[in-house]
Each structure stands twice: as C-alpha cells, then as structure tokens.
Write an enzyme that holds these catalytic residues in place. Structure first.
Site, PDB file in Angstrom:
ATOM      1  N   THR A  25      51.203  46.036 -62.195  1.00 35.39           N
ATOM      2  CA  THR A  25      49.950  45.456 -61.733  1.00 35.39           C
ATOM      3  C   THR A  25      48.869  45.654 -62.790  1.00 35.39           C
ATOM      4  O   THR A  25      48.642  46.765 -63.251  1.00 35.39           O
ATOM      5  CB  THR A  25      49.519  46.105 -60.405  1.00 35.39           C
ATOM      6  OG1 THR A  25      50.499  45.779 -59.405  1.00 35.39           O
ATOM      7  CG2 THR A  25      48.160  45.610 -59.957  1.00 35.39           C
ATOM      8  N   HIS A 178      59.632  42.846 -52.719  1.00 31.86           N
ATOM      9  CA  HIS A 178      59.068  44.190 -52.851  1.00 31.86           C
ATOM     10  C   HIS A 178      59.219  44.912 -51.518  1.00 31.86           C
ATOM     11  O   HIS A 178      58.424  44.724 -50.597  1.00 31.86           O
ATOM     12  CB  HIS A 178      57.597  44.099 -53.259  1.00 31.86           C
ATOM     13  CG  HIS A 178      57.033  45.365 -53.828  1.00 31.86           C
ATOM     14  ND1 HIS A 178      57.630  46.591 -53.655  1.00 31.86           N
ATOM     15  CD2 HIS A 178      55.926  45.587 -54.585  1.00 31.86           C
ATOM     16  CE1 HIS A 178      56.911  47.515 -54.282  1.00 31.86           C
ATOM     17  NE2 HIS A 178      55.874  46.935 -54.853  1.00 31.86           N
ATOM     18  N   ASN A 181      57.457  51.377 -52.231  1.00 27.62           N
ATOM     19  CA  ASN A 181      56.127  51.913 -52.561  1.00 27.62           C
ATOM     20  C   ASN A 181      55.104  51.878 -51.434  1.00 27.62           C
ATOM     21  O   ASN A 181      53.905  51.787 -51.672  1.00 27.62           O
ATOM     22  CB  ASN A 181      55.553  51.190 -53.793  1.00 27.62           C
ATOM     23  CG  ASN A 181      56.301  51.547 -55.062  1.00 27.62           C
ATOM     24  OD1 ASN A 181      57.187  52.395 -55.039  1.00 27.62           O
ATOM     25  ND2 ASN A 181      55.956  50.909 -56.160  1.00 27.62           N
ATOM     26  N   TYR A 183      54.444  49.590 -49.175  1.00 25.88           N
ATOM     27  CA  TYR A 183      53.855  48.308 -48.780  1.00 25.88           C
ATOM     28  C   TYR A 183      54.548  47.804 -47.495  1.00 25.88           C
ATOM     29  O   TYR A 183      55.337  48.524 -46.897  1.00 25.88           O
ATOM     30  CB  TYR A 183      53.937  47.316 -49.940  1.00 25.88           C
ATOM     31  CG  TYR A 183      53.102  47.777 -51.119  1.00 25.88           C
ATOM     32  CD1 TYR A 183      51.718  47.943 -50.992  1.00 25.88           C
ATOM     33  CD2 TYR A 183      53.688  48.114 -52.325  1.00 25.88           C
ATOM     34  CE1 TYR A 183      50.946  48.407 -52.041  1.00 25.88           C
ATOM     35  CE2 TYR A 183      52.923  48.573 -53.396  1.00 25.88           C
ATOM     36  CZ  TYR A 183      51.554  48.729 -53.241  1.00 25.88           C
ATOM     37  OH  TYR A 183      50.781  49.195 -54.281  1.00 25.88           O
ATOM     38  N   ASN A 238      51.421  55.572 -51.774  1.00 23.57           N
ATOM     39  CA  ASN A 238      50.721  54.885 -50.685  1.00 23.57           C
ATOM     40  C   ASN A 238      51.036  55.464 -49.312  1.00 23.57           C
ATOM     41  O   ASN A 238      51.121  54.758 -48.315  1.00 23.57           O
ATOM     42  CB  ASN A 238      51.015  53.378 -50.716  1.00 23.57           C
ATOM     43  CG  ASN A 238      50.432  52.723 -51.938  1.00 23.57           C
ATOM     44  OD1 ASN A 238      49.273  52.957 -52.292  1.00 23.57           O
ATOM     45  ND2 ASN A 238      51.219  51.901 -52.618  1.00 23.57           N
TER      46      ASN A 238
END
Length: 367
Positions: A25, A178, A181, A183, A238
């Site tokens: 990112t 994805h 992580n 999300y 996260n």
C-alpha cells in the site's frame, strides 16, 4: 535443485521466476484512481515472476485508507488498464489484490459518512491513514456496525464483479483475494472479531463461509487458474486474533484445495514483524500438507521477512514462490540484484505513504 530464478507455473500463469512482488500500500491514488506514475512504478518492477498490486478496494464501502485505489469505477479501470499494459510491454505478469477492509476504516472514507461494516460491532484496536492537505497521518478506526446477513450476498457479488472487471476490462492476468491481515474476510474467520450467532458465526465452518463463498464466486467468474488467495493464520495485524487458528486454517485450506486455485499466499508470523510468535504457535508445514493431501495443486507462496538466503532455503524445502515486500519499494530491479548478490537500496520510510514520484519511482536500478 530448484532455484529462485527457475521458471514456474501458478495455475494458468506462466512465471519467469519464483520471485513475487508482494502487495504494498502506497497511498498515491486520489479519488481511488491509480495515477499515471503507477504505470512507471509497476513497469519498473516487471522482472518479478509475478507482481501483486497494492490492495485495491472492490467497492466504496471496502475503502479503509486515504488515496488507495479501487476497481469499482470506470476511471479506475481505465487507469489500471494502462498499468497492466505497461507491465505486459515489459514482459511481466500482474494480478490485482481484491480488498474489503471491513472494520479497518473511518467514517470519513465511507459512503455518506456511514459506519464501517464488520461481522460484529467490535471496534478494531488499530489505526488507519487519512491524508489532510497532502500529509498522511494515522487515526483510530471508527466504530463499525455489524453486517446483516441479507447484505452478504451483495458483498460476494462485489468481489465477483471486481474480479471480472479486473481481468476482462483492466487486463490483469488474475486476482488475489485478500483474506488476511485483519480485513473483512479475515474478520469473519477469526473468533476475536466474529461474535455472530447466525450461519456466519460460531463454528469454524460458519466463520469460513463468507471467505469460501467469495472464492467460489471469483473462480466462477474468471477461473481458479487466475485466482490466488492470501491468508495470515496468526498475524496480530489490525487486531486480528483467533483462539485456535490451526484447526480453523486447516479447514479453510482443505476447502480451498477443491477450487483449483493458481496459488495460496501465506504470511508466516506477524505481518511485517517476527516470523515466529511464541504465544501464537502455528505449523505451516502441516497446513501445506493438509492442502496437498486434500488435492490442492496451486503454487505455494511464502511471505514475511524473506531475504535471499531464507528464500533459497524455502524453495529447497518445497516453496513454489517467495514474496518480497519492502525490498521492492527501493529496488525495482530486485530480481537482478538477488541474482548478482548486489547490494540493495535502502527504502526511505518517510515516503512509504502518500506523495508522488519521490520514494516511489525514483529509486535507481543497477547501472
């Protein structure tokens, strides 16, 4: 003996070597539209066997950080098409990482200033990035709302539409889902963020349901041979946490084995941190064995803190692909540097997020 520089196959993708550029990112896409300099950035790195783009939102609701790209608007797809063409002109292969951040977002980034969405209304103990007057800054994520079960088919459809648009319109060679992580899909998987009592919560089978529905929908749209998936069994990124990750991911991987995916992308340990977490032990060899025993034939991609020596060891031990993250920020010609054992450029951390060319396209290649 296999080497990092062997050609390889990942589903339908013929790769020039085993070196992969991991998703990174960079927060350089105002209005979720990749800038023209992204064409240069990715083309500079096209000698990798495979480029995986920065995480890219499947919908406005899926946005969680300022100035990250999307796949849900015509201008976004038109810009990505220029990127994929630039990479293909250099002989490279590129897939886009499909992203829905779930609760890792802020009301300023959501449609009409609404709350971010999540499996349960539990605020993530983490931060996101907002850019004010051109300056990126970290802020606490906003309180989310729990998704109603009736909303989940729409999210599955958004993943499917994004995958189809990525391949058919933007010219990507494939996509990476994805599922890592902390999300959205990972939030549904893990017990720390999923406190639901319906068909998408509670048991391992229920918590894995959304990820598997998304993966099946994507493979239905573009084929398993063009689809990869990223998983992070024990990363604390996260505020991700599961009380018993081994049986959870063993179940997930055996279900994925039936879908003929191009590759499985595994983050070993804490994303961007230690590879071994004493309080979160995990047997990655057993995970891979479970996948192969269940019939999974996709390439096995390993990731997290790899240098050349560690990557060579991984390949000798059966890894098919090795993903490199931060080294690719400062070394567009990383493949050649690894081949020659050349020194690596040092990345400028102050330019990781936001900005323009500086720290993005201005790192020198070998003379």
């Amino acid at each position: 003996m296999p080497t990092l520089f062997d050609t390889n196959q990942a589903g339908d993708l013929e790769l020039a070597n085993r070196i992969v550029m991991a998703p990174l990112t960079r927060n350089r896409s105002p209005d979720a539209i990749p800038p023209d300099i992204a064409q240069t950035y990715y083309a500079q790195r096209a000698s990798a066997g495979l480029l995986i783009t920065e995480a890219t939102a499947i919908s406005h609701q899926g946005q969680g950080y300022s100035d990250v790209p999307g796949l849900y608007g015509t201008e976004q797809l038109d810009s990505w098409k220029k990127v994929t063409q630039a990479v293909h002109d250099k002989g490279g292969k590129i897939v886009v990482q499909l992203w829905h951040v779930g609760r890792v977002s802020h009301t300023e980034l959501q449609p009409e200033g609404g709350k971010p969405v999540a499996p349960s209304a539990i605020t993530a103990k983490t931060k996101t990035v907002l850019i004010k007057d051109g300056v990126p800054g970290f802020v606490d994520t906003s309180e989310p709302r729990a998704l109603d079960a009736s909303e989940l088919p729409g999210i599955v459809h958004s993943y499917q539409a994004a995958a189809r648009n990525a391949v058919d319109t933007a010219g990507f060679d494939g996509v990476e889902i994805h599922g890592a992580n902390g999300y959205l899909l990972d939030q549904f998987l893990k017990s720390g963020s999923n406190q639901r009592s319906d068909d998408y919560g509670g048991s391992i089978k229920n918590r894995a349901r959304l990820l598997l529905e998304v993966t099946r929908a994507v493979t239905d749209a573009i084929g398993g041979g063009r689809t990869g998936i990223r998983l992070s069994p024990v990363t604390p990124a996260n505020d991700a946490y599961d009380a018993d990750p081994q049986p959870l991911f063993d179940y997930v991987i055996t279900q994925l084995a039936t879908l003929n995916l191009a590759y499985i992308h595994i983050i070993e340990g804490a994303t961007g941190g230690p590879r071994d977490i004493s309080e979160r032990p995990f047997d990655y060899a057993a995970l891979k064995a479970a996948y192969r025993t269940a019939g999974g034939k996709g390439a096995w991609m390993v990731n997290n803190g790899y240098d050349k020596a560690l990557a060579e060891e991984a390949v000798s031990n059966g890894a098919d692909l090795v993903a490199f993250g931060r080294p690719y920020i400062a070394n567009p010609d990383l493949v050649e540097r690894l081949r020659l054992n050349a020194a690596l450029n040092t990345p400028d951390k102050s330019t990781f997020y936001g900005g323009r060319e500086k720290g993005y396209t201005d790192y020198p290649a070998l003379a």
